[in-house]
Every structure is written in C-alpha cells, then in structure tokens.
Design a protein around this motif. Structure first.
Motif, PDB file in Angstrom:
ATOM      1  N   VAL A 224       0.833  -1.208   0.000  1.00  0.00           N
ATOM      2  CA  VAL A 224       0.000   0.000   0.000  1.00  0.00           C
ATOM      3  C   VAL A 224       0.866   1.255   0.000  1.00  0.00           C
ATOM      4  N   THR A 225       1.936   1.239   0.770  1.00  0.00           N
ATOM      5  CA  THR A 225       2.813   2.409   0.841  1.00  0.00           C
ATOM      6  C   THR A 225       3.491   2.668  -0.498  1.00  0.00           C
ATOM      7  N   MET A 226       3.969   1.619  -1.150  1.00  0.00           N
ATOM      8  CA  MET A 226       4.590   1.775  -2.463  1.00  0.00           C
ATOM      9  C   MET A 226       3.591   2.285  -3.499  1.00  0.00           C
ATOM     10  N   MET A 227       2.357   1.792  -3.413  1.00  0.00           N
ATOM     11  CA  MET A 227       1.340   2.237  -4.360  1.00  0.00           C
ATOM     12  C   MET A 227       1.053   3.717  -4.184  1.00  0.00           C
ATOM     13  N   ALA A 228       1.000   4.184  -2.937  1.00  0.00           N
ATOM     14  CA  ALA A 228       0.774   5.607  -2.687  1.00  0.00           C
ATOM     15  C   ALA A 228       1.932   6.448  -3.216  1.00  0.00           C
ATOM     16  N   VAL A 229       3.154   5.963  -3.056  1.00  0.00           N
ATOM     17  CA  VAL A 229       4.324   6.669  -3.581  1.00  0.00           C
ATOM     18  C   VAL A 229       4.226   6.786  -5.095  1.00  0.00           C
ATOM     19  N   ARG A 230       3.925   5.684  -5.744  1.00  0.00           N
ATOM     20  CA  ARG A 230       3.838   5.687  -7.207  1.00  0.00           C
ATOM     21  C   ARG A 230       2.743   6.615  -7.712  1.00  0.00           C
ATOM     22  N   GLN A 231       1.582   6.589  -7.095  1.00  0.00           N
ATOM     23  CA  GLN A 231       0.482   7.439  -7.538  1.00  0.00           C
ATOM     24  C   GLN A 231       0.770   8.912  -7.289  1.00  0.00           C
ATOM     25  N   ALA A 232       1.431   9.221  -6.179  1.00  0.00           N
ATOM     26  CA  ALA A 232       1.727  10.615  -5.861  1.00  0.00           C
ATOM     27  C   ALA A 232       2.745  11.204  -6.829  1.00  0.00           C
ATOM     28  N   LEU A 233       3.699  10.408  -7.279  1.00  0.00           N
ATOM     29  CA  LEU A 233       4.768  10.898  -8.135  1.00  0.00           C
ATOM     30  C   LEU A 233       4.396  10.938  -9.612  1.00  0.00           C
ATOM     31  N   THR A 234       3.199  10.467  -9.958  1.00  0.00           N
ATOM     32  CA  THR A 234       2.819  10.311 -11.363  1.00  0.00           C
ATOM     33  C   THR A 234       1.677  11.241 -11.740  1.00  0.00           C
ATOM     34  N   PRO A 235       1.802  12.011 -12.813  1.00  0.00           N
ATOM     35  CA  PRO A 235       0.679  12.817 -13.309  1.00  0.00           C
ATOM     36  C   PRO A 235      -0.492  11.921 -13.722  1.00  0.00           C
ATOM     37  N   VAL A 236      -1.703  12.460 -13.628  1.00  0.00           N
ATOM     38  CA  VAL A 236      -2.906  11.676 -13.900  1.00  0.00           C
ATOM     39  C   VAL A 236      -2.895  11.085 -15.301  1.00  0.00           C
ATOM     40  N   ARG A 237      -2.454  11.853 -16.269  1.00  0.00           N
ATOM     41  CA  ARG A 237      -2.612  11.440 -17.665  1.00  0.00           C
ATOM     42  C   ARG A 237      -1.779  10.220 -18.046  1.00  0.00           C
ATOM     43  N   ILE A 238      -0.755   9.874 -17.247  1.00  0.00           N
ATOM     44  CA  ILE A 238       0.048   8.697 -17.587  1.00  0.00           C
ATOM     45  C   ILE A 238       0.037   7.660 -16.462  1.00  0.00           C
ATOM     46  N   GLN A 239      -0.986   7.681 -15.612  1.00  0.00           N
ATOM     47  CA  GLN A 239      -1.064   6.702 -14.529  1.00  0.00           C
ATOM     48  C   GLN A 239      -1.042   5.273 -15.067  1.00  0.00           C
ATOM     49  N   GLY A 240      -1.838   5.006 -16.115  1.00  0.00           N
ATOM     50  CA  GLY A 240      -1.901   3.651 -16.654  1.00  0.00           C
ATOM     51  C   GLY A 240      -0.562   3.168 -17.148  1.00  0.00           C
ATOM     52  N   ARG A 241       0.178   4.048 -17.848  1.00  0.00           N
ATOM     53  CA  ARG A 241       1.471   3.644 -18.392  1.00  0.00           C
ATOM     54  C   ARG A 241       2.508   3.438 -17.298  1.00  0.00           C
ATOM     55  N   VAL A 242       2.457   4.253 -16.251  1.00  0.00           N
ATOM     56  CA  VAL A 242       3.405   4.073 -15.160  1.00  0.00           C
ATOM     57  C   VAL A 242       3.088   2.801 -14.385  1.00  0.00           C
ATOM     58  N   VAL A 243       1.803   2.532 -14.130  1.00  0.00           N
ATOM     59  CA  VAL A 243       1.413   1.259 -13.496  1.00  0.00           C
ATOM     60  C   VAL A 243       1.943   0.090 -14.321  1.00  0.00           C
ATOM     61  N   ALA A 244       1.719   0.146 -15.634  1.00  0.00           N
ATOM     62  CA  ALA A 244       2.129  -0.953 -16.504  1.00  0.00           C
ATOM     63  C   ALA A 244       3.641  -1.098 -16.544  1.00  0.00           C
ATOM     64  N   THR A 245       4.361   0.031 -16.581  1.00  0.00           N
ATOM     65  CA  THR A 245       5.826  -0.026 -16.618  1.00  0.00           C
ATOM     66  C   THR A 245       6.379  -0.662 -15.350  1.00  0.00           C
ATOM     67  N   ILE A 246       5.840  -0.268 -14.202  1.00  0.00           N
ATOM     68  CA  ILE A 246       6.314  -0.843 -12.941  1.00  0.00           C
ATOM     69  C   ILE A 246       5.890  -2.299 -12.817  1.00  0.00           C
ATOM     70  N   ASN A 247       4.671  -2.635 -13.275  1.00  0.00           N
ATOM     71  CA  ASN A 247       4.264  -4.041 -13.295  1.00  0.00           C
ATOM     72  C   ASN A 247       5.184  -4.859 -14.188  1.00  0.00           C
ATOM     73  N   PHE A 248       5.543  -4.272 -15.346  1.00  0.00           N
ATOM     74  CA  PHE A 248       6.433  -4.950 -16.279  1.00  0.00           C
ATOM     75  C   PHE A 248       7.795  -5.187 -15.633  1.00  0.00           C
ATOM     76  N   ALA A 249       8.318  -4.140 -14.995  1.00  0.00           N
ATOM     77  CA  ALA A 249       9.623  -4.271 -14.351  1.00  0.00           C
ATOM     78  C   ALA A 249       9.547  -5.178 -13.126  1.00  0.00           C
TER      79      ALA A 249
END
Length: 445
Positions: free
Chosen positions: A343-368
């Motif tokens: 949960v803490t990592m997810m909050a960090v990722r969402q806070a650091l990411t602009p709304v318009r590319i949330q899906g791509r950042v989620v996918a990139t981190i899932n990929f990695a």
C-alpha cells in the motif's frame, strides 16, 4: 458547508459517501475473491486431480504470469486511451467465461493439463488489463490527498479476499472437486463486472492519436518517466527482486504444503488464507504509519520483517497439529508487513505520477516488477525437482532479502512523512482538466 469541508479534508466518511468509489470497492472485492480462489484452485487441480509434477506446476504458474511480461507495457498505453470502467468490466466478464471452460471440459471428459494451461493463459492476459485499469481508475475517482485512504480500502478488500478466497477454494476442492471450486471463481468475476459497470462518473478519454505509432510513443513515454525518476525506478527494481523470488518460493511452497507437510486441500487453503487477516491489519496500518514515521522507514522495516519471517517455513516438520498453527502465524506476519509495503509503495507511485500517464506508469512498474515472475516460477519448479522441496524453500526464502536490502540503499529509504506530488492534490474534475490541457509538473525524486 460541513459536507464540503469533510470532502476537502479527505475524511473516511466523505470517501465512503462517494457512490462510484463504493461501486469500485465492491467490484474490486469480488474480483479479488475470484482471483485469489483461482490462484489456489488451478494449481490444486493440477497437483491433486491431475498428479502434476514440479516442472508441470511451474509451467502452469509461468503461463498464467507470462502475459505480465508480454502485455503490461501495451496494456498501460491502451488503458490510458480508454475508460477504465469498460476495461475492467470486459476483463472480468472474460475471466468468468474462461474459468467456465474448466467444468465444461470436466463434464466432457477432456480435462487435462493442456486445458488448464489455456485457461491460465486467458485468465493471465485479462488480469493484466484489469489490474492496470483498476489502479489507474482510483486516481480518476478520488482526490489526490485521499489516495492513501482509497488504496488502504481497496487493499483491505484484497486482504479480505485473501482470507476467504484460498480457504473457500481449498475447501471446495477437498469436499467436491476442482471444477466445482472453479465455478465459484467465475461467479465472483461476474459479480465484479456488474458492480463496476454501475459506476456513473464520466471519464475523459484522451485522443487515440496515430494508431500503433502513437501507442509505441506512449509506451516509451511511460518507460522514460519511470526511468528518469529515482524513486519510481527504485520501486520497479525492488518489486522485481521481490516478485521474482516470491514466484519461485510460491511454486515450491504450493508443492511443499500438500506433499512435504501432507496437508489436506482445506488445510492448504487455511494456511494461505492466514495472510488475509494480516493483510487487513497491514492495510489499516498503511493509512497511518507512513505519515507518522515516514514512508522510507515504513517501507524498509516492513519489507525486512515480511521477507525475513518466510525463513521459518523450511524449518517446519512434524504433524499437522504442530505445523499448521506455525504456518498460520508466519503467513499472518507476512501478510501484515507485506501489505504495509504494498500500500505504501502504491501511494508513492500514484503521488509521483501525473494523472494522464497513470496507466502507463502502473504498466511499466508491473512490467519491471513482475515481468520475470514466469522465469521465477520455472526456477522454483527446477529447484524443487533437483534440490528437493526443503532446500529449495530455504534458498528462495533467503533470496527474498535482496529486495529490502536494495530499498535500504535506494532513494525510497529517504522518503519522509510528506510525498512530493507530481500535481497538486485536487478533485477529479481538476485533475481531468489538467490531463486535457496536457499540464505536467515534473515530480521530485
């Protein structure tokens, strides 16, 4: 005025008064029940009903996880161009239909490992799209300053599913048969699609651009954004280390419980379900501890405890009356502190990411983070075949420590009690307007 003030402060009552958030929460809970039951039932069908060996079980798990490596980046760009609600509903309808093939094959007398492999692959493909869409959808539904609470609620429902899903699946396999247990998973996916389909909030769908060329450009944008941000890059590496060795560990674990410790299907389900109560506690702690002690301290300490406690598993011997309570305790602690990290990592990722590319950042981190899990599952099967179950458990459990060790020396360890938001917290309407205008503020490390 009081209601408005409650909404601005991000209080829990204000969050739960949001009908769309409640529908997302109910749908996510049902979907996680289906996913958790399926993750236990399909391997148990292979091991108990089809007498699959370590290599075959590793292959089954790898096939289900392979779409994460093959499709995550595409799914991120694809989801960012479509309504998250539509993607989630379609994915869960598809997973329900795919699982329905198992009892159909059983009734026709053709159920075997090839059928399970095809079903696992389809479920894995659709899970990639659902997971990216649901994580991106939360940012479109709630204010940024409520993300930690929203994530805590959603992850709490996932934790509840970890209690009921494995226990229910294992019990049904023991009392009836694998195909009957699979039907329960399909039911939960169908229920999820109905609830999420009732979300009424309109989503702003970006222009689809230039087809495949545009998608490739968007995928590269997500990759560059994550690679260029030290904290997000650290999230990806830490996740990769953890998920790779967890995949290897769980392959051996699922063999060791019924064969090494001679637990019944119901006992296996109960042991795995013990992660659920712990994860509920972890979700509740995640809503408070990072703001009090700092995100970095919570991440590193929780990862050390969660991964370290799994070293107890290879030492277990004796009867079920002795080993089962210890397994319950180990899994409870793993669930508590593992969920706190998640949960803490997810909050960090969402806070650091602009709304318009949330899906791509989620996918990139899932990929990695999860792209190599199919290789981890195959490695687990290989180790179990050549080194034995107990030795393989010890090696894979010890290797989990690589993730908290990396985090301790990464920028994540230096995160304080306040996160540097990529965009100022505000209501979804403001965030959507920022996304339409292309506004973007570079996040701080």
């Amino acid at each position: 005025m009081k209601a408005a003030d409650s909404n601005r402060t991000g209080s829990w009552p204000g969050l739960w008064r949001d009908a769309d958030f409640r529908r997302l929460w109910v749908g996510q809970t049902a979907s996680q029940f289906g996913a958790q039951a399926t993750q236990v039932v399909l391997p148990l069908i292979a091991v108990v009903s089809l007498n699959a060996g370590p290599g075959q079980l590793g292959l089954l798990r790898a096939v289900e996880q392979a779409p994460i490596l093959l499709l995550s980046l595409f799914a991120g760009a694809w989801v960012d161009r479509r309504r998250a609600r539509t993607v989630m509903v379609s994915a869960d309808c598809g997973r329900a239909l795919a699982l329905g093939a198992v009892p159909a094959a059983y009734l026709l007398g053709v159920l075997g490992l090839p059928v399970l492999l095809v079903v696992a692959l389809l479920v894995g493909v659709l899970s990639v799209f659902f997971d990216v869409a649901y994580q991106a959808s939360l940012v479109r539904l709630v204010e940024r300053d409520r993300l930690l609470q929203g994530n805590s609620a959603l992850e709490g429902s996932r934790s509840a599913a970890q209690i009921g899903g494995p226990a229910l699946g294992g019990t049904l396999v023991s009392l009836f048969s694998g195909p009957v247990a699979v039907v329960m998973g399909a039911f939960f996916f169908a229920l999820s699609s109905v609830s999420i389909g009732r979300i009424r909030g309109r989503e702003q769908v970006p222009a689809r651009g230039e087809g495949p060329v545009r998608i490739r450009r968007q995928i590269l944008e997500g990759l560059r954004f994550v690679a260029g941000n030290p904290s997000l890059r650290a999230v990806g590496v830490a996740s990769a280390l953890f998920q790779f060795w967890l995949a290897a560990l769980m392959t051996v674990y699922l063999l060791h419980l019924p064969r090494g410790l001679h637990l019944s299907g119901a006992a296996v389900g109960l042991a795995l379900a013990a992660m659920g109560p712990g994860a509920v506690l972890g979700s509740l702690l995640a809503a408070r501890l990072p703001g009090r002690f700092g995100y970095g301290r919570v991440l590193v300490f929780s990862a050390v405890v969660a991964d370290g406690v799994m070293l107890c598993v290879p030492a277990l011997h004796g009867s079920t009356t002795v080993t089962l309570p210890v397994l319950v305790g180990v899994n409870f602690l793993f669930g508590t502190f593992g969920q706190l990290v998640n949960v803490t990592m997810m909050a960090v990722r969402q806070a650091l990411t602009p709304v318009r590319i949330q899906g791509r950042v989620v996918a990139t981190i899932n990929f990695a983070g999860m792209g190599l899990t199919p290789v981890g599952s195959l490695l687990g099967g290989f180790l179990a075949s050549h080194w034995g179950l107990r030795t393989s458990l010890l090696v894979t459990a010890a290797a989990l420590a690589l993730s908290p060790l990396f985090m301790a020396f990464s920028p994540l360890a230096r995160l304080g009690r306040d996160l540097p938001y990529a965009q100022r917290p505000g209501p979804p309407s403001v965030c959507r307007q920022q996304a339409r205008s292309g506004a973007r503020t570079a996040p701080k490390p």
